[in-house]
Design a protein around this motif. Sequence first.
Motif, PDB file in Angstrom:
ATOM      1  N   VAL A 130       0.715  -1.477  -0.456  1.00  0.00           N
ATOM      2  CA  VAL A 130       0.301  -0.164  -0.598  1.00  0.00           C
ATOM      3  C   VAL A 130       0.804   0.873  -0.177  1.00  0.00           C
ATOM      4  O   VAL A 130       1.806   1.809   0.478  1.00  0.00           O
ATOM      5  N   ASN A 131       0.731   2.220  -1.168  1.00  0.00           N
ATOM      6  CA  ASN A 131       1.183   3.701  -0.392  1.00  0.00           C
ATOM      7  C   ASN A 131       0.599   4.259   0.564  1.00  0.00           C
ATOM      8  O   ASN A 131      -0.925   5.023   0.364  1.00  0.00           O
ATOM      9  N   TYR A 132       0.851   4.651   1.144  1.00  0.00           N
ATOM     10  CA  TYR A 132       0.938   5.121   2.253  1.00  0.00           C
ATOM     11  C   TYR A 132       1.218   6.993   2.396  1.00  0.00           C
ATOM     12  O   TYR A 132       0.677   7.630   2.872  1.00  0.00           O
ATOM     13  N   ASP A 133       1.025   7.803   1.105  1.00  0.00           N
ATOM     14  CA  ASP A 133       1.266   8.920   1.012  1.00  0.00           C
ATOM     15  C   ASP A 133      -0.202  10.120   1.149  1.00  0.00           C
ATOM     16  O   ASP A 133      -0.936   8.884   1.050  1.00  0.00           O
ATOM     17  N   GLU A 134       0.047  10.950   1.806  1.00  0.00           N
ATOM     18  CA  GLU A 134      -1.010  11.789   2.483  1.00  0.00           C
ATOM     19  C   GLU A 134      -1.856  11.537   0.965  1.00  0.00           C
ATOM     20  O   GLU A 134      -1.421  12.427   0.325  1.00  0.00           O
ATOM     21  N   GLY A 135      -2.749  11.523   1.730  1.00  0.00           N
ATOM     22  CA  GLY A 135      -4.654  11.653  -0.246  1.00  0.00           C
ATOM     23  C   GLY A 135      -4.738  10.243  -0.474  1.00  0.00           C
ATOM     24  O   GLY A 135      -5.247  10.604  -1.261  1.00  0.00           O
ATOM     25  N   ALA A 136      -3.140   9.254  -0.750  1.00  0.00           N
ATOM     26  CA  ALA A 136      -3.467   8.616  -1.038  1.00  0.00           C
ATOM     27  C   ALA A 136      -4.520   7.452  -1.295  1.00  0.00           C
ATOM     28  O   ALA A 136      -5.496   6.707  -2.066  1.00  0.00           O
ATOM     29  N   THR A 137      -4.395   6.924   0.486  1.00  0.00           N
ATOM     30  CA  THR A 137      -5.386   5.914   0.735  1.00  0.00           C
ATOM     31  C   THR A 137      -6.229   6.642   1.984  1.00  0.00           C
ATOM     32  O   THR A 137      -6.255   7.207   2.765  1.00  0.00           O
ATOM     33  N   THR A 138      -7.347   6.426   2.095  1.00  0.00           N
ATOM     34  CA  THR A 138      -8.233   6.555   2.765  1.00  0.00           C
ATOM     35  C   THR A 138      -9.350   6.301   2.938  1.00  0.00           C
ATOM     36  O   THR A 138      -9.374   5.371   1.851  1.00  0.00           O
ATOM     37  N   PHE A 139     -10.511   6.584   4.281  1.00  0.00           N
ATOM     38  CA  PHE A 139     -11.717   5.224   4.268  1.00  0.00           C
ATOM     39  C   PHE A 139     -12.211   6.869   5.405  1.00  0.00           C
ATOM     40  O   PHE A 139     -12.446   7.104   6.083  1.00  0.00           O
ATOM     41  N   GLY A 140     -13.547   6.528   5.144  1.00  0.00           N
ATOM     42  CA  GLY A 140     -14.789   7.778   5.653  1.00  0.00           C
ATOM     43  C   GLY A 140     -15.867   7.527   5.238  1.00  0.00           C
ATOM     44  O   GLY A 140     -16.551   6.024   4.498  1.00  0.00           O
ATOM     45  N   MET A 141     -17.268   7.820   5.858  1.00  0.00           N
ATOM     46  CA  MET A 141     -18.583   7.473   5.487  1.00  0.00           C
ATOM     47  C   MET A 141     -18.942   8.817   6.255  1.00  0.00           C
ATOM     48  O   MET A 141     -18.448  10.346   6.910  1.00  0.00           O
ATOM     49  N   TYR A 142     -20.121   9.224   6.037  1.00  0.00           N
ATOM     50  CA  TYR A 142     -20.914  10.426   6.315  1.00  0.00           C
ATOM     51  C   TYR A 142     -22.822  10.032   5.897  1.00  0.00           C
ATOM     52  O   TYR A 142     -22.813   9.432   4.952  1.00  0.00           O
ATOM     53  N   LYS A 143     -22.840  10.651   7.106  1.00  0.00           N
ATOM     54  CA  LYS A 143     -24.667   9.819   6.770  1.00  0.00           C
ATOM     55  C   LYS A 143     -25.358  10.913   6.453  1.00  0.00           C
ATOM     56  O   LYS A 143     -25.433  12.567   6.113  1.00  0.00           O
ATOM     57  N   LEU A 144     -26.554  10.501   5.452  1.00  0.00           N
ATOM     58  CA  LEU A 144     -27.294  10.756   4.167  1.00  0.00           C
ATOM     59  C   LEU A 144     -28.484  11.141   5.221  1.00  0.00           C
ATOM     60  O   LEU A 144     -28.609  11.216   6.644  1.00  0.00           O
TER      61      LEU A 144
END
Length: 234
Positions: free
Chosen positions: A220-234
Motif C-alpha cells: 500500500v502507498n501511505y502518502d497523504e491523500g493516497a489511501t483513506t477511508f470514510g463515511m457520512y450520514k445522509l
Amino acid sequence: MINTYQTSLAPPPVPPRLNRSHPVLIPGQLPSQGHSKSVIWFLVGVALLHLFLSVGAFIFLYQRGTLENSSAAEGKVAAHSSGKQETSYRALARMVVARPRQPTQKSTSGYFQWDVGHSIHRNVNYYQKSWLTILESGDYYVYSRVTFSRGDSVRPLAAIVKLKKNESGEEKTVMQAFCHLDSHSGSASIPHLCTAMQGDVMTLEKGNLLSVWVQDLSLVNYDEGATTFGMYKL
C-alpha cells in the motif's frame, strides 16, 4: 244710432269683502354669521379627522407589513441556521491510514490502523484503532480509496470493506474493489501505482463496526491523500 253701452269710464273697483282674510307674506330670517362659522368649523373638523384616520391606517398597515416581512425573514434565517446546525452535527468520518512502523517485504494481510491525530470523526467512534463504530443508526455513504505502489504476482490487489454487527460479531464483506499492477513494474524513481476506489450507500445500526482489509499491507502507498477511508450520514 248711438251705442249707449260703450263708455270711456272704467268700472269702479270692487270693494273688498269684509269676511275674507288676505295672506300676509313675511320674509324669512337669514342665518346668522355665527351659525355659518359653526358649520364651517364642523366640516373642517370632519375633514381633519378623516385625514388623521387615513394617515393612522396607512402607518398601521405599513408597520404591520414591515413586521410580517421581518418575521418571515427571521423565520428563513432561523430555518437556514437550523439546517446549517443540523448539517454541522451530522455524523461523518474521514480516516487517515497510519503508516506501519516496521514495514517488511513479507506478506502481512490485515486491517488498516487509523492515524487518529490526523483523522476527522464526528458522532462516529473508533475501536482498537482499526474499526469505526456507528453511534447513530441511519443511512450512510461509505467510501474507501486504497492506492497500491507494488503488485502481487499471485493475486489481484484488493481493498475489502468489512462489517461487524457488534464488537463480538462475525465479519462480513460489504464492499470490495480491485486494481492490477505488474509485480516487477516500477522503479525507485518512477513508481507505478493503481488505486482501488469504491463507495456505496448502506443502512447501518448503532453499534455496527466497519474497517478496511487488504491482503498485503506492505504493498500500500501511505502518502497523504493516497489511501483513506470514510463515511457520512445522509
